[in-house]
Design a protein around this motif. Structure first.
Motif, PDB file in Angstrom:
ATOM      1  N   VAL A   1       0.841  -1.196   0.639  1.00 22.24           N
ATOM      2  CA  VAL A   1       0.124  -0.395  -0.599  1.00 22.24           C
ATOM      3  C   VAL A   1       0.763   1.054  -0.094  1.00 22.24           C
ATOM      4  N   LEU A   2       1.835   1.123   0.977  1.00 25.46           N
ATOM      5  CA  LEU A   2       2.854   2.250   0.708  1.00 25.46           C
ATOM      6  C   LEU A   2       3.490   2.797  -0.338  1.00 25.46           C
ATOM      7  N   ALA A   3       4.243   1.423  -1.147  1.00 25.69           N
ATOM      8  CA  ALA A   3       4.434   1.755  -2.672  1.00 25.69           C
ATOM      9  C   ALA A   3       3.912   2.337  -3.133  1.00 25.69           C
ATOM     10  N   GLY A   4       2.557   1.646  -3.517  1.00 23.81           N
ATOM     11  CA  GLY A   4       1.248   2.422  -4.273  1.00 23.81           C
ATOM     12  C   GLY A   4       1.268   4.268  -3.412  1.00 23.81           C
ATOM     13  N   ILE A   5       1.203   4.457  -2.693  1.00 22.68           N
ATOM     14  CA  ILE A   5       1.171   5.624  -2.447  1.00 22.68           C
ATOM     15  C   ILE A   5       2.498   6.353  -2.692  1.00 22.68           C
ATOM     16  N   VAL A   6       3.463   6.021  -2.550  1.00 24.48           N
ATOM     17  CA  VAL A   6       4.396   5.956  -2.866  1.00 24.48           C
ATOM     18  C   VAL A   6       4.274   6.863  -4.616  1.00 24.48           C
ATOM     19  N   GLY A   7       4.023   5.645  -4.968  1.00 28.01           N
ATOM     20  CA  GLY A   7       4.418   5.712  -7.285  1.00 28.01           C
ATOM     21  C   GLY A   7       3.189   6.681  -7.468  1.00 28.01           C
ATOM     22  N   GLY A   8       2.131   6.990  -6.813  1.00 22.88           N
ATOM     23  CA  GLY A   8       1.520   7.415  -6.928  1.00 22.88           C
ATOM     24  C   GLY A   8       2.066   9.397  -6.985  1.00 22.88           C
ATOM     25  N   LYS A   9       2.695   9.737  -6.300  1.00 17.48           N
ATOM     26  CA  LYS A   9       3.401  10.828  -6.338  1.00 17.48           C
ATOM     27  C   LYS A   9       4.226  11.015  -6.529  1.00 17.48           C
ATOM     28  N   VAL A  10       4.676  10.181  -7.416  1.00 17.16           N
ATOM     29  CA  VAL A  10       5.863  10.020  -8.478  1.00 17.16           C
ATOM     30  C   VAL A  10       5.779  11.118 -10.008  1.00 17.16           C
ATOM     31  N   PHE A  11       4.111  10.932 -10.200  1.00  9.66           N
ATOM     32  CA  PHE A  11       3.261  11.867 -11.255  1.00  9.66           C
ATOM     33  C   PHE A  11       3.202  13.003 -10.877  1.00  9.66           C
ATOM     34  N   LEU A  12       3.221  13.625  -9.575  1.00  8.91           N
ATOM     35  CA  LEU A  12       2.543  14.611  -9.406  1.00  8.91           C
ATOM     36  C   LEU A  12       3.735  16.104  -8.963  1.00  8.91           C
ATOM     37  N   PHE A  13       4.867  15.452  -9.473  1.00 12.87           N
ATOM     38  CA  PHE A  13       5.728  17.259  -9.590  1.00 12.87           C
ATOM     39  C   PHE A  13       6.487  16.988 -10.403  1.00 12.87           C
ATOM     40  N   GLN A  14       7.177  18.161 -11.652  1.00 14.08           N
ATOM     41  CA  GLN A  14       7.783  18.443 -12.523  1.00 14.08           C
ATOM     42  C   GLN A  14       8.254  18.757 -11.831  1.00 14.08           C
ATOM     43  N   ALA A  15       9.276  19.362 -11.145  1.00 11.69           N
ATOM     44  CA  ALA A  15      10.696  19.255 -10.459  1.00 11.69           C
ATOM     45  C   ALA A  15      11.835  17.658 -10.708  1.00 11.69           C
ATOM     46  N   ARG A  16      12.208  17.758 -11.237  1.00 14.74           N
ATOM     47  CA  ARG A  16      12.883  16.135 -11.902  1.00 14.74           C
ATOM     48  C   ARG A  16      13.373  15.532 -10.202  1.00 14.74           C
ATOM     49  N   TRP A  17      13.915  16.122  -9.692  1.00 10.72           N
ATOM     50  CA  TRP A  17      14.975  15.453  -8.073  1.00 10.72           C
ATOM     51  C   TRP A  17      13.191  15.396  -7.381  1.00 10.72           C
ATOM     52  N   LEU A  18      12.551  15.825  -7.420  1.00 14.87           N
ATOM     53  CA  LEU A  18      11.449  15.171  -6.776  1.00 14.87           C
ATOM     54  C   LEU A  18      10.425  13.689  -7.183  1.00 14.87           C
ATOM     55  N   ARG A  19      11.132  13.794  -8.679  1.00 15.46           N
ATOM     56  CA  ARG A  19      10.284  12.605  -8.712  1.00 15.46           C
ATOM     57  C   ARG A  19      11.203  11.379  -8.529  1.00 15.46           C
ATOM     58  N   ARG A  20      12.401  12.061  -9.121  1.00 12.11           N
ATOM     59  CA  ARG A  20      13.707  10.578  -9.048  1.00 12.11           C
ATOM     60  C   ARG A  20      13.851  10.125  -7.382  1.00 12.11           C
ATOM     61  N   PHE A  21      13.700  11.340  -6.333  1.00 15.30           N
ATOM     62  CA  PHE A  21      13.361  11.170  -4.789  1.00 15.30           C
ATOM     63  C   PHE A  21      12.360   9.771  -4.332  1.00 15.30           C
TER      64      PHE A  21
END
Length: 143
Positions: free
Chosen positions: A98-118
């Motif tokens: 479940v936590l991986a699903g939440i974190v995976g969904g957050k990847v697409f919320l940010f435009q900043a490259r470093w946030l997506r990589r984080f």
């Protein structure tokens, strides 16, 4: 003047962003140590309780300034007590998924490259933890 205001706003965003990322890292560290100790250990149960508490602080579902109702507090307490009492490898596997699903969904919320990589790096860690450590312990019951 407008440039200095924009610079101050961007510095405030980065400082606030790093506080949330540090909270997220504390959450992952407590999960990591709980999984490495094993679900049978009482320290692991305490770390899972700490992990859940930090998750409540970090969670992306409710705004921080919103007040919780009595039923929401009761639900959080029930989940915390259930975690302490019923913690096993299957429950840990479900929670990490479940936590991986939440974190995976957050990847697409940010435009900043470093946030997506984080968040991609955090997702990679969670999936690795699940596949390398939790699933073998769930399936074979070995440490």
């Amino acid at each position: 003047m407008a440039t200095s205001t924009a610079l101050q706003i961007s510095q405030l965003f980065v400082a606030k962003s790093w506080r949330w990322r540090a909270l997220f890292l504390v959450m992952l560290l407590s999960l990591h140590f709980a999984a490495m100790w094993g679900v049978e250990d009482s320290w692991a149960r305490g770390l899972m309780l700490a992990h859940f508490g930090v998750f409540i602080l970090w969670q992306p579902f409710m705004r921080a300034e919103r007040r919780l109702t009595a039923s929401q507090v009761a639900a959080v307490a029930a989940v915390a007590l259930g975690t302490l009492y019923f913690l096993n490898w299957w429950l840990l596997a479900l929670w990490v998924s479940v936590l991986a699903g939440i974190v995976g969904g957050k990847v697409f919320l940010f435009q900043a490259r470093w946030l997506r990589r984080f968040y991609l790096l955090a997702l990679l860690y969670l999936v690795s933890l699940l596949l390398v450590w939790i699933v073998p312990n769930t399936s074979f019951g070995c440490r």
